[in-house]
Design an enzyme around this catalytic site. Structure first.
Site, mmCIF file in Angstrom:
data_model
loop_
_atom_site.group_PDB
_atom_site.id
_atom_site.type_symbol
_atom_site.label_atom_id
_atom_site.label_comp_id
_atom_site.label_asym_id
_atom_site.label_seq_id
_atom_site.Cartn_x
_atom_site.Cartn_y
_atom_site.Cartn_z
ATOM 1 N N SER A 11 89.777 -32.018 29.878
ATOM 2 C CA SER A 11 89.095 -32.149 31.160
ATOM 3 C C SER A 11 88.348 -30.864 31.519
ATOM 4 C CB SER A 11 90.113 -32.454 32.253
ATOM 5 O OG SER A 11 91.003 -31.360 32.363
ATOM 6 N N TYR A 42 91.488 -33.958 36.011
ATOM 7 C CA TYR A 42 91.693 -35.379 35.742
ATOM 8 C C TYR A 42 93.012 -35.869 36.365
ATOM 9 C CZ TYR A 42 88.066 -35.975 32.058
ATOM 10 O OH TYR A 42 86.908 -36.096 31.342
ATOM 11 N N GLY A 43 93.986 -34.963 36.424
ATOM 12 C CA GLY A 43 95.354 -35.338 36.803
ATOM 13 C C GLY A 43 95.519 -36.197 38.036
ATOM 14 N N CYS A 73 94.575 -32.452 25.767
ATOM 15 C CA CYS A 73 94.775 -32.762 27.185
ATOM 16 C C CYS A 73 95.933 -33.754 27.279
ATOM 17 C CB CYS A 73 93.503 -33.388 27.743
ATOM 18 S SG CYS A 73 93.622 -33.905 29.458
ATOM 19 N N ASN A 74 96.983 -33.350 27.972
ATOM 20 C CA ASN A 74 98.151 -34.233 28.111
ATOM 21 C C ASN A 74 97.821 -35.474 28.930
ATOM 22 O OD1 ASN A 74 100.887 -32.563 27.308
ATOM 23 N ND2 ASN A 74 99.205 -31.239 27.905
ATOM 24 N N CYS A 183 100.733 -29.460 30.186
ATOM 25 C CA CYS A 183 99.301 -29.514 30.513
ATOM 26 C C CYS A 183 98.697 -28.328 29.779
ATOM 27 C CB CYS A 183 99.086 -29.385 32.016
ATOM 28 S SG CYS A 183 97.346 -29.132 32.472
ATOM 29 N N THR A 184 97.601 -28.564 29.082
ATOM 30 C CA THR A 184 97.067 -27.491 28.235
ATOM 31 C C THR A 184 96.460 -26.341 29.043
ATOM 32 O OG1 THR A 184 95.043 -28.793 27.966
ATOM 33 C CG2 THR A 184 96.700 -28.945 26.222
ATOM 34 N N HIS A 185 96.260 -26.541 30.330
ATOM 35 C CA HIS A 185 95.819 -25.418 31.164
ATOM 36 C C HIS A 185 96.959 -24.424 31.429
ATOM 37 C CE1 HIS A 185 92.384 -28.044 32.136
ATOM 38 N NE2 HIS A 185 91.822 -27.015 32.766
#
Ligand code: DGL
Length: 264
Positions: A11, A42-43, A73-74, A183-185
């Protein structure tokens, strides 16, 4: 051998945490990355919208002739990975399963915390994967809706970030011995999360775990890039400002990159 690039989607900038691990573990592979920062996060969005956006990212990557797609992206993995995987004839990898397996391995007490976006937590995907593999594990889910905006706005090292992380993690502090950064962030917030959770808590970076699975798949399908002297041309695309993306990406990847704007 297959010299085509590997496609990564997210995202926004979060998937760069997966790319960094890929570049460390498999420095001969070439990367095409698309981050949809214009529509992040997106979450909090509906599953239908996340599915639609994810397909747009997938179609974009297919125009770049990628040999594999990584859902870095999870949230997109939770919503759309299965259907995309079934529809394409190239390997499609998600970040959830590698993170779930690594957490099971790391936990001594069997109490695992999962941090994720509202959609990832609502989907309950980590708990399902963990308990399918290891039913006695206890999972504490926690949605962290304020984390992604901190990273996308390049405020992930700020005092605001420390305050937000401290307040958000209060409910699981002291209750788990392992925490999945679902979450990849979130790996960009890792030092703060580690500090708040305590140094003995193991943090699992689902993206980094995924890089190892990429290696396994490349070997399995015999599609590694040949180690020629030909130089690599990684390409990064964003739907928002290339300058803002580049600032975060160059600091995180520790290299100069070019970023192009794309409209999906
Ligand atoms: N990096 C995405 C993930 O792993 C963040 C999703 C979002 O934009 O909310 O879930």
């Amino acid at each position: 051998m297959d010299n085509r690039p590997i496609g990564f989607l997210d995202s926004g900038v979060g998937g760069l945490t997966v790319v960094r691990e890929l570049m460390r573990q498999l420095p001969h592979e070439e990367v095409v990355y698309i981050g949809d920062s214009a529509r992040a996060p997106y979450g909090p969005r509906s599953a239908e919208q996340i599915r639609e956006f994810t397909w747009e990212l997938v179609r974009f990557l297919l125009t770049k002739d990628v040999k594999m797609i990584v859902f870095a992206c999870n949230t997109a993995t939770a919503v759309a990975w299965k259907e995309v995987k079934e529809a394409l004839d190239i390997p499609v990898l998600g970040v959830v399963l590698p993170g779930a397996s690594a957490a099971i391995k790391a936990s001594q007490t069997g109490k695992i915390g999962v941090l994720g976006t509202p959609m990832t937590i609502q989907s309950d995907i980590y708990q399902q994967k963990i308990q399918a593999l290891s039913p006695e594990m206890k999972v504490e889910n926690l949605a962290c809706p304020k984390f992604v905006p901190l990273v996308e706005s390049n405020n992930y090292q700020s005092s605001l970030a420390k305050k937000v992380v401290y307040e958000t993690l209060g409910s699981i502090r002291g209750k788990v011995d392992t925490v999945i950064l679902g979450c990849t962030h979130y790996p960009l917030l890792r030092p703060i999360i580690q500090n708040v959770m305590g140094k003995d808590v193991k943090l699992i970076d689902s993206g980094a775990e995924c890089a190892r699975d990429i290696s396994v798949l490349l070997n399995y399908f015999e599609i590694n890039r040949s180690r020629t002297t030909e130089s690599l041309h990684h390409t990064f695309y964003t739907t928002a400002s290339p300058a803002a993306f580049r600032e975060i990406a160059e600091s995180w990847l520790d290299m100069d990159i070019t970023v192009e704007h794309v409209t999906l």
